[in-house]
Scaffold this active site. Sequence first.
Site, PDB file in Angstrom:
ATOM      1  N   GLU A 125      -2.806  -4.893  -2.886  1.00  0.00           N
ATOM      2  CA  GLU A 125      -3.380  -5.688  -3.803  1.00  0.00           C
ATOM      3  C   GLU A 125      -3.580  -4.902  -5.182  1.00  0.00           C
ATOM      4  O   GLU A 125      -3.183  -5.537  -6.383  1.00  0.00           O
ATOM      5  CB  GLU A 125      -5.057  -6.320  -3.489  1.00  0.00           C
ATOM      6  CG  GLU A 125      -5.026  -6.832  -2.102  1.00  0.00           C
ATOM      7  CD  GLU A 125      -5.452  -6.075  -1.099  1.00  0.00           C
ATOM      8  OE1 GLU A 125      -4.847  -5.021  -0.851  1.00  0.00           O
ATOM      9  OE2 GLU A 125      -6.179  -6.432  -0.234  1.00  0.00           O
ATOM     10  N   GLU A 138       0.240   5.398   0.790  1.00  0.00           N
ATOM     11  CA  GLU A 138      -0.503   6.350   1.003  1.00  0.00           C
ATOM     12  C   GLU A 138      -0.175   7.572   0.502  1.00  0.00           C
ATOM     13  O   GLU A 138       0.926   7.849  -0.216  1.00  0.00           O
ATOM     14  CB  GLU A 138      -0.680   6.433   2.443  1.00  0.00           C
ATOM     15  CG  GLU A 138      -1.229   5.284   3.035  1.00  0.00           C
ATOM     16  CD  GLU A 138      -1.328   5.024   4.620  1.00  0.00           C
ATOM     17  OE1 GLU A 138      -2.206   4.211   5.057  1.00  0.00           O
ATOM     18  OE2 GLU A 138      -0.775   5.760   5.129  1.00  0.00           O
ATOM     19  N   CYS A 197     -10.263  -4.978   0.909  1.00  0.00           N
ATOM     20  CA  CYS A 197     -11.269  -4.216   0.863  1.00  0.00           C
ATOM     21  C   CYS A 197     -12.111  -4.311  -0.267  1.00  0.00           C
ATOM     22  O   CYS A 197     -12.150  -5.225  -1.302  1.00  0.00           O
ATOM     23  CB  CYS A 197     -10.670  -2.616   0.808  1.00  0.00           C
ATOM     24  SG  CYS A 197     -10.340  -2.113  -0.749  1.00  0.00           S
ATOM     25  N   ASN A 256       0.692  -1.247   0.120  1.00  0.00           N
ATOM     26  CA  ASN A 256       0.002   0.063   0.062  1.00  0.00           C
ATOM     27  C   ASN A 256       0.773   1.151  -0.006  1.00  0.00           C
ATOM     28  O   ASN A 256       1.888   1.275   0.574  1.00  0.00           O
ATOM     29  CB  ASN A 256      -0.950   0.096   0.975  1.00  0.00           C
ATOM     30  CG  ASN A 256      -0.336  -0.206   2.634  1.00  0.00           C
ATOM     31  OD1 ASN A 256       0.750  -0.905   2.747  1.00  0.00           O
ATOM     32  ND2 ASN A 256      -1.074   0.274   3.564  1.00  0.00           N
ATOM     33  N   CYS A 264     -10.700  -3.596  -3.996  1.00  0.00           N
ATOM     34  CA  CYS A 264      -9.738  -4.409  -4.286  1.00  0.00           C
ATOM     35  C   CYS A 264     -10.388  -5.623  -4.612  1.00  0.00           C
ATOM     36  O   CYS A 264     -10.208  -6.475  -5.869  1.00  0.00           O
ATOM     37  CB  CYS A 264      -8.753  -4.757  -3.247  1.00  0.00           C
ATOM     38  SG  CYS A 264      -7.537  -3.521  -3.135  1.00  0.00           S
ATOM     39  N   CYS A 320      -4.192   0.503  -2.357  1.00  0.00           N
ATOM     40  CA  CYS A 320      -4.144  -0.717  -1.418  1.00  0.00           C
ATOM     41  C   CYS A 320      -2.701  -1.626  -2.317  1.00  0.00           C
ATOM     42  O   CYS A 320      -2.529  -1.407  -3.318  1.00  0.00           O
ATOM     43  CB  CYS A 320      -5.051  -1.564  -1.550  1.00  0.00           C
ATOM     44  SG  CYS A 320      -6.562  -0.764  -0.776  1.00  0.00           S
TER      45      CYS A 320
HETATM   46 ZN    ZN Z   1      -8.060  -2.488  -1.076  1.00  0.00          ZN
END
Ligand code: ZN
Length: 141
Positions: A55, A44, A90, A42, A93, A53
């Site tokens: 993924e 940010e 999430c 990830n 994803c 993210c």
């Molecule tokens: Zn995600």
Amino acid sequence: MDYKELMRQAVEIRKRAYTPYSGYQVGAALLGKSGRVYLGCNVENAAYSPGICGERTAFVKAVSEGEREFQAIAVIGGAANGPLELAPPCGICRQVMREFCDPETFEIVLGTGPEDIQVYTLSQLLPLSFGPENLEKRENV
Ligand code: ZN
């Protein structure tokens, strides 16, 4: 490649996560049908929304390298200075996985490390999903 090795790679790439705001770090290792593995963490951002993210980082890397068919993804998370934790993908994803993966056969490997893994199909984590074939039924495009 076995899933323990895939998870080991997710654990390693997690160390590159850029998370100055949440401190929650995720690593992902995506296994393409070619046998190649694409790694993601990830990343940010101070404006928050541009963050991505682990993924999806892996998927974007894979697709940009020409791979569009996948076997499995291993995902692991946890606080920067804490223990490794099971990190369910999430919703965004899961939907990105649905774009490229067969929900019945694509496998998502979760757990707290290479010695503690659980395997789910995408259809288990994203039931009754919307995918590309829903748009193939359009007639007036
Ligand atoms: Zn995600």
